[in-house]
Structure formats: C-alpha cells, structure tokens
Design a protein around this motif. Structure first.
Motif, PDB file in Angstrom:
ATOM      1  N   VAL A  43      38.393  -5.434  -7.262  1.00  0.00           N
ATOM      2  CA  VAL A  43      39.800  -5.690  -7.583  1.00  0.00           C
ATOM      3  C   VAL A  43      39.965  -5.815  -9.099  1.00  0.00           C
ATOM      4  N   SER A  44      40.940  -5.110  -9.659  1.00  0.00           N
ATOM      5  CA  SER A  44      41.188  -5.228 -11.102  1.00  0.00           C
ATOM      6  C   SER A  44      42.686  -5.218 -11.398  1.00  0.00           C
ATOM      7  N   THR A  45      43.094  -6.010 -12.377  1.00  0.00           N
ATOM      8  CA  THR A  45      44.505  -6.108 -12.779  1.00  0.00           C
ATOM      9  C   THR A  45      44.634  -5.822 -14.272  1.00  0.00           C
ATOM     10  N   ASP A  46      45.582  -4.986 -14.636  1.00  0.00           N
ATOM     11  CA  ASP A  46      45.845  -4.706 -16.056  1.00  0.00           C
ATOM     12  C   ASP A  46      47.337  -4.644 -16.305  1.00  0.00           C
ATOM     13  N   THR A  47      47.745  -5.178 -17.450  1.00  0.00           N
ATOM     14  CA  THR A  47      49.151  -5.159 -17.839  1.00  0.00           C
ATOM     15  C   THR A  47      49.329  -4.333 -19.104  1.00  0.00           C
ATOM     16  N   VAL A  49      52.386  -3.766 -21.945  1.00  0.00           N
ATOM     17  CA  VAL A  49      53.682  -4.306 -22.366  1.00  0.00           C
ATOM     18  C   VAL A  49      54.253  -3.445 -23.490  1.00  0.00           C
ATOM     19  N   ASP A  74      38.460   0.750 -14.629  1.00  0.00           N
ATOM     20  CA  ASP A  74      37.733  -0.470 -14.242  1.00  0.00           C
ATOM     21  C   ASP A  74      36.997  -0.271 -12.916  1.00  0.00           C
ATOM     22  N   LEU A  87      52.048  -2.203  -7.698  1.00  0.00           N
ATOM     23  CA  LEU A  87      52.731  -1.938  -8.972  1.00  0.00           C
ATOM     24  C   LEU A  87      53.813  -2.970  -9.232  1.00  0.00           C
ATOM     25  N   ALA A  88      53.688  -3.721 -10.322  1.00  0.00           N
ATOM     26  CA  ALA A  88      54.762  -4.611 -10.759  1.00  0.00           C
ATOM     27  C   ALA A  88      55.409  -3.978 -11.979  1.00  0.00           C
ATOM     28  N   SER A 128      57.495  -3.762 -18.905  1.00  0.00           N
ATOM     29  CA  SER A 128      56.048  -3.909 -18.752  1.00  0.00           C
ATOM     30  C   SER A 128      55.611  -3.373 -17.399  1.00  0.00           C
ATOM     31  N   THR A 130      52.381  -3.780 -14.656  1.00  0.00           N
ATOM     32  CA  THR A 130      51.134  -4.414 -14.235  1.00  0.00           C
ATOM     33  C   THR A 130      50.667  -3.761 -12.942  1.00  0.00           C
ATOM     34  N   THR A 132      47.574  -3.749  -9.952  1.00  0.00           N
ATOM     35  CA  THR A 132      46.350  -4.294  -9.361  1.00  0.00           C
ATOM     36  C   THR A 132      45.777  -3.206  -8.470  1.00  0.00           C
TER      37      THR A 132
ATOM     38  N   ASP B  29      34.273  -5.926 -15.012  1.00  0.00           N
ATOM     39  CA  ASP B  29      35.374  -4.960 -14.979  1.00  0.00           C
ATOM     40  C   ASP B  29      36.286  -5.210 -13.784  1.00  0.00           C
ATOM     41  N   CYS B  30      35.709  -5.616 -12.668  1.00  0.00           N
ATOM     42  CA  CYS B  30      36.474  -5.940 -11.466  1.00  0.00           C
ATOM     43  C   CYS B  30      35.913  -7.219 -10.865  1.00  0.00           C
ATOM     44  N   ALA B  31      36.693  -7.864 -10.026  1.00  0.00           N
ATOM     45  CA  ALA B  31      36.153  -8.881  -9.132  1.00  0.00           C
ATOM     46  C   ALA B  31      35.599  -8.164  -7.905  1.00  0.00           C
ATOM     47  N   THR B  45      52.604  -8.781  -4.167  1.00  0.00           N
ATOM     48  CA  THR B  45      52.739  -8.880  -5.626  1.00  0.00           C
ATOM     49  C   THR B  45      54.133  -9.365  -5.977  1.00  0.00           C
ATOM     50  N   THR B  47      56.592 -10.744  -9.481  1.00  0.00           N
ATOM     51  CA  THR B  47      56.709 -10.946 -10.923  1.00  0.00           C
ATOM     52  C   THR B  47      57.825 -11.937 -11.213  1.00  0.00           C
ATOM     53  N   ASP B 121      44.787 -10.447 -16.266  1.00  0.00           N
ATOM     54  CA  ASP B 121      44.910  -9.895 -17.608  1.00  0.00           C
ATOM     55  C   ASP B 121      45.814 -10.827 -18.411  1.00  0.00           C
ATOM     56  N   THR B 123      48.044 -10.840 -21.830  1.00  0.00           N
ATOM     57  CA  THR B 123      48.531  -9.933 -22.860  1.00  0.00           C
ATOM     58  C   THR B 123      49.627 -10.595 -23.679  1.00  0.00           C
TER      59      THR B 123
END
Lengths: 329, 329
Positions: A43-47, A49, A74, A87-88, A128, A130, A132, B29-31, B45, B47, B121, B123
């Motif tokens: 599992v990976s999360t990236d934002t 902005v 990732d 997707l956020a 932005s 984000t 996951t 890189d990931c969990a 998810t 926000t 993340d 940011t």
C-alpha cells in the motif's frame, strides 16, 4: 445534491477496467476487494499539490499520468503487481473540460497497468491529487530497503537527471537562459519530466533476485541513502558510470554538472536496486529480455553513507536532496 | 533533506498500535499488510480541506478525531472491522505544536479502534487531510446500499440534527444570533459537530441481520435516497419519529425546524439501516446490549423517492442535501 456525486459518476465510475478481485467499486460507503490466497498487499499513498509539485495550469492529462506514475513507482520498488487505486481529487471549481482530460488520461494509464479505480473523494478547495495504490505480492517476497549486504552491486534502471533538467524548463530556470538552448532539446526534457515511466515489470523481475530496492523519487543520492541506513551499510559510487541521456549531456555545460543532476534529480521513477554477485547474470538477462536498460554504478561496503568516486579518486561534492519542506520552497 | 522525513518519523511512525497483520509499516516504499484468509477488505477515502470542511484555525485534536471518524463511519456502514489507515497530510508550514496535538489525538483515537497507521505522505500546501481506511469483513457478508426490500423497516442510530446546529455555531450563523441562545447550549452543540462517534460496533452487530446500511454524512434525506435508488424502492418516513436531542429542541425555534435539521444534517456519522421484519427483535436486543440507542423512523415501500409524513398526513417540505460543489459554497 447532485454535483459532487454526478461528477464522480460521470467521469470516473462507469468506464474502467473491471478486475475479478473487485467485488464492489465506486458508489457505496466502501469498495470491497478480495486479494488472492497466500498473497500480501503493498500500500502506498502520494499527494501532489498545485504550487508545490506542479503548476496550477499544468496539462491535466500529464498530471493524471504523473500522479499514477509516482504511486505505481512505489509498487514497482517492492516488486508488487498493481491492483487497486483510490483517488482523492480536490479542485477549486468544477471544470468539466479539465476533468475530462484528466479522467481520460487516468483511465488510459490505469487500464494499461490493469489497476482499477475503486473509490475516492472529490472535494472543493486548492487543487491537489492524492492517490492510494495497492498491489499484490507473493507471501514473504517483497523487496524492501533492508536487505543490502557488503559486496552486493548497486544498479539503476534507465537514465538519470532528465527529470531535473525538465523541471528547469517548467520553472524557467534553464542554465544560460532559454535562448541559449535549442528549443527542441528543451521540449524533450520537459516531456521527460512528466512522462517518466514506472518500472513495474522490471520490479517484478527483481523478486527473488535483488536484495533491496527503492524508486528514485527524491534523487538517487537521497534514495540510495535510505537503503544504506535501513541496511546498515555504505556505498562506493562511481559517478563516471551514471547513465546520462544524450539530451542531458547536451543541456549541461560540463560533465560534472550532468553527473550532479543525475545524483539529485527527483521524480525520476527509475529503480535503484541492489544485487548479490550470485544473481547479477540472471538479472542482466531478465531485464534485457523485457527491454529495460540497467547500469551498475557501484558497490555496497561496510560503514555508513555514500562515497562518490571519479576515475578512482574520491570526490568532495556537496549535494542536496529533494524535500518540499526545505530546499524546494 | 531531512525535514519532510523527520516530520513523519517524529510524530507518526514510532508510536502506534502494532497489528500482527502489518508486516511492514511506515518507512519503506510501501506498507505491507496480510489480511486473514476468507476475508474481504473494505476501502474508503475521504478528504477534508481547510475552508471547505473546516476552518484553518480549528483545534488540531478535533480535526484528527473528525477525519478518522468520517472514514471509520464508512467502515461502520459496511459492518467492517477497522484495520489499517494511510494519512496524506498537507500543511502550509511545519508547525510542530500543531503536529503534536494532531498526531497525539490521531494515535489515541486510532488505538481505541485498533486501526494502525501504515503510511502516507506529508506535503507542503494549503491545509488538507486525506485518509484511506481499510477494514476486514467475512466473505460475502458486507452491508451495502442494495438490499432494502418492500416491507423492511428503516432505523437510525443516536440523535440527528446536532451536527448541523453545531456548524451554525462554528460558522456564526446561529438562529436569532448568538446572544439570544444560552452559551452553554451552543458549546454543547459545537462539540457535537466535532465529536460525532463512528458506529463501528453497531455496524458489526448489523451483519447477517440488516438488509442495507449507510452512514449519515450528507444528511439522512440524501443518504437514505442513496439506499432507495440502489435498492429500487421508496420510503415512507415519519418525521415525528426522528430522534432529536434535548439540546437541538431547545436550540430550534419550532419542532418542524428541528425535524428539518435532523433530515439534512451532514457529518452526523450515525447509521441509517434497513431491517427485515424477521430480524427486528434480534437487532433491537443486540444494539441495546452494546448501549446503542436506535429508532425506527419509517418503512420501505415500492416505487421511488422519500414520502415524508407527520401525524399520518404527507408533507410537502423542500429539502436540500450537503454538497461541497453546490449548496455549501
């Protein structure tokens, strides 16, 4: 009512890859997924902005691709097979033209990697994105940052440094000014910044063979440092071996500058991976088979930190990484 | 280097619930997680953006609790057991005091529900909080919006309307002005807005018993409508049966206004669930056993839409839901 929900329905929910392991997708309180037996989930999360990671007027198709690339990279670094993404999306206003371009590119890229959009949230606010992402791995096989041992070899995929040169173009900080550089060259470099390809298939070939891996998102120097500290080892790195594109060499005024770009260029989405002597042969063959160019750039040693070398001599360069709260303000 | 990574390390990574199904947590890189056999995973998810969902100067501890509540509430509505959460936190600057208060509350609340922070993340940018939560369910048992049948009964947990009255306090739009309302009352209502409790345990009791469920995040009227459209049925709703707190009744000038608040109040995180006649008894007993107050407010009928009734007569109220792109600008 309506707006927010219609938005999601219209652009995202009715047009995607349909995976058998997705039991319920967009449109309920949660998505429902079922991983195969004997698997683990990465599992990976990236934002990203606006104003920090991209300019607000950036091409929405490029943004969709970049957001997915960054997250898929990732998964690649763990050797995982992409499966699901949430997707956020926060937008200042409902711009259907922007949403169409973004969602078209998002689905096209997601379909290519067979990753299904399972849900998310659309909200109003400063722009932005984000994501996951989740990927699947056979039990106990994930590549982490921890396995590098003394004597192992350090490899990277592809070329390094182009993404940083592309950022110069985007931010208008081109060396010697835009006028002094061929515009065709600048276009190529700008495109490289947005179109870095996540090394999903290469990552899967590294399972059972590499001892550690990371994707290059903060620059080779910074990311290799993470492997070293997690594995309690050091690295000797030969800067003359760094893989540089012809375009980067043309763009940079001297070879050392190009090498420094290669060491610090963030958001490359190439992999840096560590290979025991025993598996060098099979990795070189397997990655050549899938058309992925790789380069050996150094070796793991005892101690800590990175020692840069050129022509057999140690170097004293001061390098900085890529950090949104500090250097890249 | 440093800043961004230190930030995560310092406040989030070294101090959390350690679940056996989390094989690798923050720092790679990931969990890596491993769900139990024969289970499904519910993923949601949400926000929250400063200026849209909360004021930028809101208490960080309240925000942490609210962000988790909102997401856990989605798991509750499926009957899932919370397991893992990823946090994407965007902040305009590195404010360690804010981060300490936020992360303390985040961990306290996450620990209570045995949900582990596995990554995320951090940011720089306009303040926003995106969480992706994951929960576990026995295969094929999830509560969705699809199962409501004609003759089933409509229930809600707790009281409705307080969150909307609390929002009046926060936004300074109190009826008759703040001066005309007792300040102790306003404090209670404001607190209710932030401290809604996700109905995690109630949701789990509904598995195998309720035919459909949803959490009330956009207002009862809007959320019940989702169940109805997904299940292709209508509802007859008795507004005199709506559960109202003593505080809401004191706050509202007349009973009808309090009922309209109950129908449209968003971010309540109560559950609206549908129960076949056969299971009414067992649900009422099981939920009383865990101390959750529930109220029957109507019945599922054939057709579409919601028909409101009071004292046996149909009502002609015009209600609007909760939508960030439209009504709540």
């Amino acid at each position: 009512m309506a707006g927010e929900f219609d938005l999601i329905e219209q652009f995202f929910s009715k047009r995607q890859t349909s995976r058998k392991d997705v039991l319920l997708s967009i449109g309920d309180d949660c998505a429902l997924v079922k991983p195969p037996e004997f698997s683990q989930i990465a599992v990976s999360t990236d934002t990203m902005v606006a104003g920090t990671h991209f300019l607000a007027d950036a091409d929405p198709a490029w943004l969709a691709r970049k957001a997915l690339s960054s997250n898929l990279s990732d998964l690649a670094a763990m050797g995982a097979v992409p499966a699901w993404v949430s997707l956020a999306l926060t937008l200042p206003e409902m711009d259907t033209e922007w949403l169409k371009a973004f969602s078209d590119a998002f689905h096209q890229f997601a379909d290519y990697y067979d990753i299904q959009l399972i849900g998310g949230d659309t909200t109003k606010g400063p722009m932005s994105i984000t994501l996951t992402v989740q990927g699947l791995l056979p039990e106990g096989k994930a590549l982490t940052r921890r396995g590098a041992s003394v004597g192992d070899w350090i490899y990277v995929t592809g070329n390094l440094g182009d993404a940083k040169a592309g950022l110069d173009v985007i931010l208008n900080t081109v060396h010697g000014g835009v006028a002094s550089q061929p515009s065709a060259l600048l276009k190529v470099l700008e495109k490289r910044h947005f179109e870095s390809t996540p090394r999903i298939y290469a990552g899967q070939q590294l399972l059972n063979r590499a001892s550690a891996a990371i994707d290059i998102s903060d620059g080779l120097y910074a990311d290799l440092s993470h492997i070293l500290s997690h594995s309690s080892v050091s690295a000797r790195l030969d800067v003359d071996a760094l893989p540089l594109s012809a375009e980067l060499q043309e763009y940079c005024s001297d070879p050392q500058q190009a090498q420094q770009y290669a060491l610090t260029s963030g958001e490359e989405y190439e992999l840096c991976f560590i290979v025991p002597e025993l598996h060098r042969g099979s990795i070189e063959i397997e990655l050549a088979n899938i058309g992925t160019h790789i380069t050996c750039i150094g070796q793991i040693q005892s101690g800590s930190g990175i020692v840069l070398h050129a022509s057999g001599e140690p170097l004293n360069w001061t390098l900085s990484g890529f950090d949104h709260f500090n250097n890249n303000d």
